[in-house]
Design a protein around this motif. Structure first.
Motif, PDB file in Angstrom:
ATOM      1  N   CYS A 215      -5.629   0.187   5.731  1.00 41.87           N
ATOM      2  CA  CYS A 215      -6.149   1.557   5.818  1.00 41.87           C
ATOM      3  C   CYS A 215      -7.352   1.794   4.906  1.00 41.87           C
ATOM      4  O   CYS A 215      -7.940   2.872   4.908  1.00 41.87           O
TER       5      CYS A 215
ATOM      6  N   CYS B 215       0.860  -1.185   0.000  1.00 36.82           N
ATOM      7  CA  CYS B 215       0.000   0.000   0.000  1.00 36.82           C
ATOM      8  C   CYS B 215       0.902   1.244   0.000  1.00 36.82           C
ATOM      9  O   CYS B 215       1.810   1.352   0.813  1.00 36.82           O
TER      10      CYS B 215
ATOM     11  N   CYS C 261       0.099   3.364   3.641  1.00 40.92           N
ATOM     12  CA  CYS C 261       0.540   2.904   4.970  1.00 40.92           C
ATOM     13  C   CYS C 261       1.615   1.811   4.876  1.00 40.92           C
ATOM     14  O   CYS C 261       2.076   1.310   5.897  1.00 40.92           O
TER      15      CYS C 261
ATOM     16  N   ASN D 162       1.472  -1.175   4.119  1.00 40.33           N
ATOM     17  CA  ASN D 162       1.024  -2.515   4.484  1.00 40.33           C
ATOM     18  C   ASN D 162       1.193  -3.456   3.284  1.00 40.33           C
ATOM     19  O   ASN D 162       0.999  -3.047   2.148  1.00 40.33           O
TER      20      ASN D 162
ATOM     21  N   CYS E 161      -6.312  -1.401   0.050  1.00 38.83           N
ATOM     22  CA  CYS E 161      -5.484  -1.808   1.185  1.00 38.83           C
ATOM     23  C   CYS E 161      -6.382  -2.404   2.265  1.00 38.83           C
ATOM     24  O   CYS E 161      -7.386  -1.810   2.648  1.00 38.83           O
TER      25      CYS E 161
HETATM   26 ZN   LIG Z   1      -2.813   1.091   3.479  1.00 42.55          ZN
END
Ligand SMILES: [Zn+2]
Length: 150
Positions: free
Chosen positions: A34, A3, A6, A8, A31
């Protein structure tokens, strides 16, 4: 795919579309952490491999150079420009389909010789004599023998 917001690792593809020309795939991703959405594009990468010379130096592949060496071997021979372009295309397709980033100049030379052999035997001998740098008459005779056989 990470992502971009963030960082991730867990993102999901929520939509996939292929462009009209069929050469780009667009993916809509979400994502899982988030919940932000972003788009990625997948394209075909067609890059000619770099040519590695005998001494280890690298040089960019150039269609112009290939054409020039073919034309030199084919000088005053009864071969159409179209046939030369087809040969160039075939050589380039082989280089591309190898998927290699680097190709030895010797390999390229072999591809050229294969095409010349089909186009014109005299041009083939001319190219081979320079390319393989025949050192005496017997090597030259051998190459001619080989052409006669095929
Ligand atoms: Zn994210």
């Amino acid at each position: 795919m990470k992502c971009p917001f963030c960082h991730n690792d867990d993102t999901q593809v929520i939509d996939t579309r292929v462009s009209e020309e069929g050469n780009v795939i667009r993916r809509r991703r979400r994502c899982a952490d988030c919940d932000k959405r972003f788009t990625t594009y997948e394209r075909i990468e067609l890059v000619m491999p770099v040519i590695v010379k005998k001494n280890g130096s690298r040089t960019e592949y150039e269609t112009g150079k290939l054409r020039a060496s073919l034309m030199l071997a084919l000088r005053k021979r009864p071969v159409s420009a179209e046939a030369v372009e087809t040969a160039i295309q075939r050589i380039e397709e082989k280089l591309l389909s190898s998927g290699e980033r680097e190709v030895m100049s010797g390999h390229l030379g072999e591809l050229v010789m294969r095409e010349l052999k089909r186009l014109d035997k005299i041009a083939y001998i001319r190219f081979a004599s320079v390319y393989k740098s025949f050192e005496d008459v017997s090597e030259f005779a051998e190459a001619i023998q080989e052409v006669r056989k095929s």
